[in-house]
Design a protein around this motif. Structure first.
Motif, PDB file in Angstrom:
ATOM      1  N   HIS A  39       2.270   6.779  -8.186  1.00 26.06           N
ATOM      2  CA  HIS A  39       2.197   5.386  -8.637  1.00 26.06           C
ATOM      3  C   HIS A  39       3.033   5.167  -9.891  1.00 26.06           C
ATOM      4  O   HIS A  39       3.640   4.113 -10.063  1.00 26.06           O
ATOM      5  CB  HIS A  39       0.740   4.984  -8.877  1.00 26.06           C
ATOM      6  CG  HIS A  39      -0.073   4.923  -7.624  1.00 26.06           C
ATOM      7  ND1 HIS A  39      -0.803   5.997  -7.168  1.00 26.06           N
ATOM      8  CD2 HIS A  39      -0.246   3.935  -6.713  1.00 26.06           C
ATOM      9  CE1 HIS A  39      -1.404   5.671  -6.034  1.00 26.06           C
ATOM     10  NE2 HIS A  39      -1.077   4.431  -5.746  1.00 26.06           N
ATOM     11  N   CYS A  50       0.831  -1.201   0.000  1.00 25.60           N
ATOM     12  CA  CYS A  50       0.000   0.000   0.000  1.00 25.60           C
ATOM     13  C   CYS A  50       0.867   1.253   0.000  1.00 25.60           C
ATOM     14  O   CYS A  50       1.848   1.341   0.734  1.00 25.60           O
ATOM     15  CB  CYS A  50      -0.913   0.000   1.221  1.00 25.60           C
ATOM     16  SG  CYS A  50      -2.220  -1.240   1.148  1.00 25.60           S
ATOM     17  N   THR A  92      -6.244  -2.902  -3.628  1.00 28.43           N
ATOM     18  CA  THR A  92      -7.040  -1.985  -4.439  1.00 28.43           C
ATOM     19  C   THR A  92      -8.502  -2.161  -4.066  1.00 28.43           C
ATOM     20  O   THR A  92      -9.076  -3.244  -4.252  1.00 28.43           O
ATOM     21  CB  THR A  92      -6.801  -2.272  -5.933  1.00 28.43           C
ATOM     22  OG1 THR A  92      -5.401  -2.119  -6.217  1.00 28.43           O
ATOM     23  CG2 THR A  92      -7.600  -1.348  -6.814  1.00 28.43           C
ATOM     24  N   VAL A 112      -3.112  -7.468  -9.908  1.00 33.44           N
ATOM     25  CA  VAL A 112      -3.713  -6.521  -8.970  1.00 33.44           C
ATOM     26  C   VAL A 112      -4.311  -7.311  -7.817  1.00 33.44           C
ATOM     27  O   VAL A 112      -4.847  -8.403  -7.995  1.00 33.44           O
ATOM     28  CB  VAL A 112      -4.799  -5.652  -9.650  1.00 33.44           C
ATOM     29  CG1 VAL A 112      -5.961  -6.501 -10.162  1.00 33.44           C
ATOM     30  CG2 VAL A 112      -5.299  -4.566  -8.704  1.00 33.44           C
ATOM     31  N   ASP A 129      -6.382   5.350  -0.428  1.00 28.59           N
ATOM     32  CA  ASP A 129      -6.153   4.035  -1.038  1.00 28.59           C
ATOM     33  C   ASP A 129      -6.455   4.034  -2.529  1.00 28.59           C
ATOM     34  O   ASP A 129      -7.341   4.747  -3.003  1.00 28.59           O
ATOM     35  CB  ASP A 129      -7.037   2.982  -0.378  1.00 28.59           C
ATOM     36  CG  ASP A 129      -6.438   2.444   0.905  1.00 28.59           C
ATOM     37  OD1 ASP A 129      -5.602   3.143   1.502  1.00 28.59           O
ATOM     38  OD2 ASP A 129      -6.819   1.333   1.305  1.00 28.59           O
ATOM     39  N   LEU A 130      -5.720   3.181  -3.238  1.00 29.12           N
ATOM     40  CA  LEU A 130      -6.015   2.930  -4.645  1.00 29.12           C
ATOM     41  C   LEU A 130      -7.358   2.206  -4.744  1.00 29.12           C
ATOM     42  O   LEU A 130      -7.702   1.375  -3.897  1.00 29.12           O
ATOM     43  CB  LEU A 130      -4.905   2.065  -5.250  1.00 29.12           C
ATOM     44  CG  LEU A 130      -4.908   1.882  -6.770  1.00 29.12           C
ATOM     45  CD1 LEU A 130      -4.667   3.215  -7.471  1.00 29.12           C
ATOM     46  CD2 LEU A 130      -3.822   0.876  -7.169  1.00 29.12           C
ATOM     47  N   LEU A 151      -5.618   4.472 -13.701  1.00 21.90           N
ATOM     48  CA  LEU A 151      -4.695   3.338 -13.668  1.00 21.90           C
ATOM     49  C   LEU A 151      -4.244   2.960 -15.071  1.00 21.90           C
ATOM     50  O   LEU A 151      -3.090   2.545 -15.279  1.00 21.90           O
ATOM     51  CB  LEU A 151      -5.361   2.144 -12.975  1.00 21.90           C
ATOM     52  CG  LEU A 151      -4.455   0.957 -12.647  1.00 21.90           C
ATOM     53  CD1 LEU A 151      -3.223   1.378 -11.859  1.00 21.90           C
ATOM     54  CD2 LEU A 151      -5.240  -0.107 -11.882  1.00 21.90           C
ATOM     55  N   ARG A 156     -11.905   1.070   1.398  1.00 21.64           N
ATOM     56  CA  ARG A 156     -10.545   1.592   1.494  1.00 21.64           C
ATOM     57  C   ARG A 156     -10.029   1.528   2.936  1.00 21.64           C
ATOM     58  O   ARG A 156     -10.779   1.758   3.878  1.00 21.64           O
ATOM     59  CB  ARG A 156     -10.495   3.046   1.018  1.00 21.64           C
ATOM     60  CG  ARG A 156     -10.746   3.238  -0.469  1.00 21.64           C
ATOM     61  CD  ARG A 156     -10.860   4.716  -0.819  1.00 21.64           C
ATOM     62  NE  ARG A 156     -12.063   5.305  -0.206  1.00 21.64           N
ATOM     63  CZ  ARG A 156     -12.340   6.600  -0.213  1.00 21.64           C
ATOM     64  NH1 ARG A 156     -11.501   7.456  -0.787  1.00 21.64           N
ATOM     65  NH2 ARG A 156     -13.445   7.044   0.350  1.00 21.64           N
ATOM     66  N   ASN A 201     -11.319   5.759 -11.769  1.00 21.92           N
ATOM     67  CA  ASN A 201     -10.240   4.909 -11.251  1.00 21.92           C
ATOM     68  C   ASN A 201      -9.590   4.123 -12.379  1.00 21.92           C
ATOM     69  O   ASN A 201      -8.360   4.037 -12.471  1.00 21.92           O
ATOM     70  CB  ASN A 201     -10.775   3.898 -10.234  1.00 21.92           C
ATOM     71  CG  ASN A 201     -11.358   4.514  -8.982  1.00 21.92           C
ATOM     72  OD1 ASN A 201     -12.098   3.838  -8.268  1.00 21.92           O
ATOM     73  ND2 ASN A 201     -11.058   5.768  -8.713  1.00 21.92           N
TER      74      ASN A 201
END
Length: 370
Positions: A38, A25, A58, A99, A70-71, A82, A65, A78
């Motif tokens: 990222h 994380c 994720t 992932v 958080d991703l 990414l 989250r 989102n």
């Protein structure tokens, strides 16, 4: 010949070696969207020479989250953010990328670790948490809301929807996070699951939601995409989740098409009493490997090349995963290959950096300069 640097298959996905970069994380997303951090973080790891890179935990919905930073992979925004990061990384690195899909459950709505990691109340920018039962993670925390049938269905579907987004992004692998005290782990452990319906009580019932989520995700993505599970082999608390139950879970996952078990431990309870040392979790992976034929990934203070080589060569695990060691040394696989007399893939821009004692490290390279 180094066994650590031999190729390996997870389902239909071929890895060039047995080194996995474990999910880590970063708490650096914006409304779940991957950021420039990222791009920097994953860019350096992608050219490390490892066999597989798994993105950080994720979240499959906003309430899942761990922290507000958080991703996530619950929205079009989102997915687009990414996609930008992955496109840049893939232009320069052939490493397979997976992932880890997650829901934090009662451990959600927290501050980032460097801000203390404590619970964020709704009036502080946090939100109400959900869990299998109204049992708080910490004694001083308010109890989470116990999930009802509609909540279970919503979260199952959220995992499926996020998995479909992962496939659209071209990610090579999906890992379901059932470890470290997060929601799926909370269903497994009798310490956090006090339900009296079909999802609580017996081991079979406590495993039910995890197996349902796995089945739903496995059915929703193409067969070419491996789906594995990260689990905590023990809670390190008496009368909690333990290695025998972990083996039973893996035995139930394997015939369902689970591609691998990624074996960690702990995270469910502040009362955990962990004995930490080099490779302290490897024995759990080795134990599970004796009960199933699917591949097993070991993790936990694996820091030295010879240590990782021995784990694989001695058959204690099929692959080894590194986290903090990779943050400290993003070229760990290069250095391990040099020590073990093996080779790794490196971008041509870096071919000239090979030390004179390791001229074959990057395979057959031809570098000249006028």
């Amino acid at each position: 010949m180094s066994q650590l640097f031999t190729a390996f298959r997870l389902g239909e996905l071929e890895l060039p070696n047995r080194i996995v970069i474990a999910p880590m994380c970063q708490y650096s997303a914006e409304d779940g969207c991957a950021s420039d951090w990222h791009l920097m973080h994953l860019g350096q790891l992608a050219i490390s020479g490892a066999g597989l890179l798994i993105l950080e935990a994720t979240a499959v919905e906003p309430a899942g989250r761990i922290t507000p930073q958080d991703l996530g992979l619950w929205s079009d925004a989102n997915e687009a953010a990414l996609r930008r990061v992955l496109a840049a990384v893939r232009r320069h690195a052939p490493i397979p990328i997976g992932v880890q899909l997650s829901h934090a459950g009662r451990k959600a709505s927290s501050r980032a670790p460097w801000e203390g990691g404590s619970l964020l109340r709704p009036d502080e920018g946090g939100w109400d948490c959900v869990a299998p039962s109204a049992v708080p993670h910490g004694d001083a925390e308010p109890p989470p809301h116990a999930l009802d049938a509609a909540g279970l269905q919503r979260i199952r579907q959220a995992f499926v929807d996020a998995a479909k987004r992962a496939v659209r992004l071209g990610l090579d692998l999906i890992e379901l996070h059932a470890a470290h005290g997060y929601l799926l782990h909370q269903f497994l452990s009798p310490l956090s699951n006090r339900r009296d319906d079909a999802y609580g009580g017996s081991l079979e019932n406590r495993m039910r939601f995890v197996l349902e989520v796995f089945d739903a995700v496995r059915a929703a993505v193409p067969a070419r995409v491996p789906v594995g599970v990260r689990l905590s082999a023990t809670d390190w608390v008496d009368n909690g989740w333990d290695p025998a139950q972990s083996a039973a879970l893996c035995a139930a996952l394997e015939p369902r098409g689970c591609a691998y078990a990624h074996v960690s431990s702990g995270g469910l309870s502040p009362r955990q009493a962990i004995t930490v040392g080099p490779g302290y979790q490897v024995g759990f992976a080795e134990s599970i490997r004796r009960h199933v034929s699917m591949p097993v990934i070991a993790v936990g203070l694996i820091t030295e090349a010879e240590q990782a080589e021995a784990i694989v060569a001695d058959g204690r695990a099929d692959l080894v995963a590194l986290a903090r060691a990779m943050l400290y040394d993003p070229r760990w696989p290069w250095h391990a290959a040099a020590r073990l007399g093996a080779q790794v893939t490196a971008p041509p821009q870096y071919w000239r950096c090979q030390p004179s004692a390791h001229k074959a490290l990057f395979g057959s390279t031809r570098v000249g300069q006028r």
